[in-house]
Scaffold this motif. Structure first.
Motif, PDB file in Angstrom:
ATOM      1  N   SER A 192       0.749  -1.206  -0.059  1.00 63.47           N
ATOM      2  CA  SER A 192       0.025   0.054   0.013  1.00 63.47           C
ATOM      3  C   SER A 192       0.895   1.331   0.182  1.00 63.47           C
ATOM      4  O   SER A 192       0.376   2.129  -0.325  1.00 63.47           O
ATOM      5  CB  SER A 192      -0.778  -0.066   1.181  1.00 63.47           C
ATOM      6  OG  SER A 192      -0.364   0.206   2.470  1.00 63.47           O
ATOM      7  N   ALA A 193       2.236   1.074   0.406  1.00 60.86           N
ATOM      8  CA  ALA A 193       2.937   2.181   0.231  1.00 60.86           C
ATOM      9  C   ALA A 193       3.728   2.344  -0.929  1.00 60.86           C
ATOM     10  O   ALA A 193       4.573   3.219  -1.295  1.00 60.86           O
ATOM     11  CB  ALA A 193       4.211   2.043   1.609  1.00 60.86           C
ATOM     12  N   GLY A 194       3.323   1.280  -1.862  1.00 56.81           N
ATOM     13  CA  GLY A 194       4.012   1.777  -3.320  1.00 56.81           C
ATOM     14  C   GLY A 194       5.321   0.824  -3.626  1.00 56.81           C
ATOM     15  O   GLY A 194       5.960   0.866  -4.442  1.00 56.81           O
ATOM     16  N   PHE A 195       5.404  -0.018  -2.628  1.00 58.60           N
ATOM     17  CA  PHE A 195       6.591  -1.082  -2.835  1.00 58.60           C
ATOM     18  C   PHE A 195       6.384  -2.145  -4.014  1.00 58.60           C
ATOM     19  O   PHE A 195       5.139  -2.304  -4.041  1.00 58.60           O
ATOM     20  CB  PHE A 195       7.052  -1.935  -1.469  1.00 58.60           C
ATOM     21  CG  PHE A 195       7.590  -1.116  -0.484  1.00 58.60           C
ATOM     22  CD1 PHE A 195       8.964  -1.682  -0.100  1.00 58.60           C
ATOM     23  CD2 PHE A 195       7.388   0.071  -0.033  1.00 58.60           C
ATOM     24  CE1 PHE A 195       9.603  -0.673   1.030  1.00 58.60           C
ATOM     25  CE2 PHE A 195       7.866   0.776   0.940  1.00 58.60           C
ATOM     26  CZ  PHE A 195       9.073   0.378   1.398  1.00 58.60           C
ATOM     27  N   SER A 196       7.377  -2.349  -4.676  1.00 65.70           N
ATOM     28  CA  SER A 196       7.203  -3.378  -5.575  1.00 65.70           C
ATOM     29  C   SER A 196       7.284  -4.755  -5.009  1.00 65.70           C
ATOM     30  O   SER A 196       7.858  -4.879  -3.851  1.00 65.70           O
ATOM     31  CB  SER A 196       8.184  -3.384  -6.883  1.00 65.70           C
ATOM     32  OG  SER A 196       9.524  -3.647  -6.132  1.00 65.70           O
ATOM     33  N   ASN A 197       7.081  -5.698  -5.568  1.00 67.13           N
ATOM     34  CA  ASN A 197       7.412  -7.312  -4.841  1.00 67.13           C
ATOM     35  C   ASN A 197       8.685  -7.665  -4.869  1.00 67.13           C
ATOM     36  O   ASN A 197       8.888  -8.249  -3.496  1.00 67.13           O
ATOM     37  CB  ASN A 197       6.939  -8.431  -6.056  1.00 67.13           C
ATOM     38  CG  ASN A 197       5.197  -8.241  -6.265  1.00 67.13           C
ATOM     39  OD1 ASN A 197       4.688  -7.809  -5.713  1.00 67.13           O
ATOM     40  ND2 ASN A 197       4.957  -9.107  -7.263  1.00 67.13           N
ATOM     41  N   LYS A 198       9.589  -6.989  -5.516  1.00 65.74           N
ATOM     42  CA  LYS A 198      11.139  -7.167  -5.323  1.00 65.74           C
ATOM     43  C   LYS A 198      11.406  -6.301  -4.104  1.00 65.74           C
ATOM     44  O   LYS A 198      12.387  -7.073  -2.894  1.00 65.74           O
ATOM     45  CB  LYS A 198      11.866  -6.807  -6.599  1.00 65.74           C
ATOM     46  CG  LYS A 198      13.516  -7.169  -6.303  1.00 65.74           C
ATOM     47  CD  LYS A 198      14.161  -6.761  -7.565  1.00 65.74           C
ATOM     48  CE  LYS A 198      13.687  -7.462  -8.682  1.00 65.74           C
ATOM     49  NZ  LYS A 198      14.662  -7.455  -9.901  1.00 65.74           N
ATOM     50  N   GLU A 199      11.060  -5.469  -3.951  1.00 61.88           N
ATOM     51  CA  GLU A 199      11.169  -4.505  -2.691  1.00 61.88           C
ATOM     52  C   GLU A 199      10.500  -5.052  -1.407  1.00 61.88           C
ATOM     53  O   GLU A 199      10.934  -5.051  -0.464  1.00 61.88           O
ATOM     54  CB  GLU A 199      10.555  -2.965  -2.903  1.00 61.88           C
ATOM     55  CG  GLU A 199      11.230  -2.340  -3.909  1.00 61.88           C
ATOM     56  CD  GLU A 199      10.749  -1.129  -4.554  1.00 61.88           C
ATOM     57  OE1 GLU A 199      11.511  -0.130  -5.129  1.00 61.88           O
ATOM     58  OE2 GLU A 199       9.646  -0.858  -4.094  1.00 61.88           O
ATOM     59  N   VAL A 200       9.377  -5.380  -1.609  1.00 60.96           N
ATOM     60  CA  VAL A 200       8.762  -6.098  -0.367  1.00 60.96           C
ATOM     61  C   VAL A 200       9.738  -7.307   0.083  1.00 60.96           C
ATOM     62  O   VAL A 200       9.919  -7.529   1.307  1.00 60.96           O
ATOM     63  CB  VAL A 200       7.357  -6.451  -0.641  1.00 60.96           C
ATOM     64  CG1 VAL A 200       6.836  -7.267   0.550  1.00 60.96           C
ATOM     65  CG2 VAL A 200       6.542  -5.356  -0.701  1.00 60.96           C
ATOM     66  N   ALA A 201      10.057  -8.004  -0.726  1.00 61.83           N
ATOM     67  CA  ALA A 201      11.003  -9.240  -0.594  1.00 61.83           C
ATOM     68  C   ALA A 201      12.080  -8.839   0.260  1.00 61.83           C
ATOM     69  O   ALA A 201      12.601  -9.684   1.358  1.00 61.83           O
ATOM     70  CB  ALA A 201      10.986 -10.108  -1.800  1.00 61.83           C
ATOM     71  N   ARG A 202      12.627  -7.924  -0.415  1.00 61.44           N
ATOM     72  CA  ARG A 202      13.992  -7.545   0.340  1.00 61.44           C
ATOM     73  C   ARG A 202      13.860  -6.991   1.601  1.00 61.44           C
ATOM     74  O   ARG A 202      14.689  -7.416   2.848  1.00 61.44           O
ATOM     75  CB  ARG A 202      14.527  -6.383  -0.523  1.00 61.44           C
ATOM     76  CG  ARG A 202      15.840  -6.110   0.099  1.00 61.44           C
ATOM     77  CD  ARG A 202      16.818  -5.307  -0.921  1.00 61.44           C
ATOM     78  NE  ARG A 202      16.158  -3.931  -1.194  1.00 61.44           N
ATOM     79  CZ  ARG A 202      15.443  -3.403  -2.404  1.00 61.44           C
ATOM     80  NH1 ARG A 202      15.531  -4.439  -3.392  1.00 61.44           N
ATOM     81  NH2 ARG A 202      15.039  -2.473  -2.447  1.00 61.44           N
ATOM     82  N   ARG A 203      12.659  -6.278   1.860  1.00 63.98           N
ATOM     83  CA  ARG A 203      12.404  -5.614   3.194  1.00 63.98           C
ATOM     84  C   ARG A 203      12.037  -6.542   4.261  1.00 63.98           C
ATOM     85  O   ARG A 203      12.388  -6.534   5.454  1.00 63.98           O
ATOM     86  CB  ARG A 203      11.421  -4.502   3.172  1.00 63.98           C
ATOM     87  CG  ARG A 203      11.784  -3.273   2.263  1.00 63.98           C
ATOM     88  CD  ARG A 203      12.517  -2.467   2.898  1.00 63.98           C
ATOM     89  NE  ARG A 203      13.196  -1.329   1.797  1.00 63.98           N
ATOM     90  CZ  ARG A 203      13.478  -0.234   2.077  1.00 63.98           C
ATOM     91  NH1 ARG A 203      13.860   0.057   3.348  1.00 63.98           N
ATOM     92  NH2 ARG A 203      13.946   0.661   1.152  1.00 63.98           N
ATOM     93  N   LEU A 204      11.231  -7.794   3.800  1.00 63.57           N
ATOM     94  CA  LEU A 204      10.856  -8.671   4.647  1.00 63.57           C
ATOM     95  C   LEU A 204      11.671  -9.885   4.725  1.00 63.57           C
ATOM     96  O   LEU A 204      11.359 -10.958   5.600  1.00 63.57           O
ATOM     97  CB  LEU A 204       9.576  -8.897   4.603  1.00 63.57           C
ATOM     98  CG  LEU A 204       8.348  -7.803   4.522  1.00 63.57           C
ATOM     99  CD1 LEU A 204       7.042  -8.241   4.189  1.00 63.57           C
ATOM    100  CD2 LEU A 204       8.253  -7.086   5.928  1.00 63.57           C
ATOM    101  N   SER A 205      12.783 -10.138   4.089  1.00 61.00           N
ATOM    102  CA  SER A 205      13.707 -11.144   3.850  1.00 61.00           C
ATOM    103  C   SER A 205      13.115 -12.420   3.278  1.00 61.00           C
ATOM    104  O   SER A 205      12.935 -13.442   4.108  1.00 61.00           O
ATOM    105  CB  SER A 205      14.464 -11.408   5.398  1.00 61.00           C
ATOM    106  OG  SER A 205      15.066 -10.359   5.521  1.00 61.00           O
ATOM    107  N   LEU A 206      12.088 -12.152   2.397  1.00 61.44           N
ATOM    108  CA  LEU A 206      11.411 -13.327   1.819  1.00 61.44           C
ATOM    109  C   LEU A 206      11.919 -13.270   0.404  1.00 61.44           C
ATOM    110  O   LEU A 206      12.374 -12.371  -0.064  1.00 61.44           O
ATOM    111  CB  LEU A 206       9.734 -13.039   1.868  1.00 61.44           C
ATOM    112  CG  LEU A 206       9.266 -12.721   3.137  1.00 61.44           C
ATOM    113  CD1 LEU A 206       7.726 -12.361   2.931  1.00 61.44           C
ATOM    114  CD2 LEU A 206       9.402 -14.012   3.976  1.00 61.44           C
ATOM    115  N   SER A 207      11.476 -14.569  -0.549  1.00 65.32           N
ATOM    116  CA  SER A 207      11.816 -14.673  -1.612  1.00 65.32           C
ATOM    117  C   SER A 207      10.532 -13.810  -2.428  1.00 65.32           C
ATOM    118  O   SER A 207       9.264 -13.536  -1.974  1.00 65.32           O
ATOM    119  CB  SER A 207      11.640 -16.237  -2.184  1.00 65.32           C
ATOM    120  OG  SER A 207      10.423 -16.604  -1.929  1.00 65.32           O
TER     121      SER A 207
END
Length: 228
Positions: free
Chosen positions: A159-174
């Motif tokens: 909802s803050a505009g992060f891309s899937n790749k950015e979310v993955a990096r921030r949350l340490s997920l694939s």
């Protein structure tokens, strides 16, 4: 009534407890009625609006969704100045767009402690974001609307505009895991539009993403979606 008590009552936020389609449980009602900062009122005590906000508390469950939407729509039409807080009982996020369309301003999950309900009533009356709840244990649902804590956290960043790749990096997920969570969000909310995700995150009271967490350009995109 003493002058001091009268002064406190005058300053208290008025709360209309709507008895239909479902009444609040006894513990929630007692908490609202005994909170010093709140003053429960009946519909016959409603004026035509004024400087003091009035919060209407409406309880809705899955079996009475149609009645809940109709009741909220009637309140919104008759008294557009009311701030309508919906307590969801065993509803998933698919019901939320209908309740928003009917006129709901904010949502709470069922089973909240009375002090949290009171705090969120005050927040809505003062036009502040509803207080986010502490993150629940993994596997439990977030705020009674069908989202797991991890899905809620992914929603917060999307909802803050992060891309899937950015979310993955921030949350340490694939990235694949984030894509799966995003598909689950789309299935549960019946939308994938950024504008709707921003609105849903606000309605759930998710903590906003801080400036230091924002990737370049995301704040601008999220702000534009919120205004759309």
């Amino acid at each position: 009534m003493s002058q001091a008590l009268h002064h406190i009552t005058d300053r208290a936020v008025a709360v209309l407890i709507v008895e239909a389609p479902a009444a609040p449980d006894a513990r929630m009602r007692a908490g609202l009625e005994h909170a010093p900062a709140l003053r429960t009122i009946g519909e016959d005590e409603l004026s035509e609006g004024g400087p003091a906000p009035v919060v209407a508390l409406v309880c809705v469950d899955g079996r009475r969704l149609d009645q809940g939407c109709a009741r909220i729509a009637a309140l919104r039409e008759e008294r557009p100045w009311l701030r309508i807080l919906v307590v969801l009982r065993a509803l998933d996020a698919q019901a939320m767009p209908r309740l928003i369309a009917a006129g709901a301003d904010a949502f709470l999950g069922g089973g909240l402690p009375a002090d949290e309900v009171c705090a969120n009533v005050l927040a809505l009356a003062e036009a502040r974001p509803l207080a986010p709840r502490p993150v629940a244990e993994e596997g439990t649902q977030h705020d009674g609307v069908g989202l797991t804590p991890r899905e809620a956290e992914v929603l917060r960043f999307l909802s803050a505009g992060f891309s899937n790749k950015e979310v993955a990096r921030r949350l340490s997920l694939s990235v694949r895991t984030v894509e799966t969570h995003r598909l689950n969000l789309r299935r549960k909310t019946q939308t994938g539009r950024l504008k709707d995700l921003v609105a849903l995150a606000r309605q759930l009271g998710l903590a906003p993403v801080l400036d230091g967490e924002m990737p370049r350009g995301s704040a601008r995109h999220a702000a534009a979606a919120a205004r759309a």
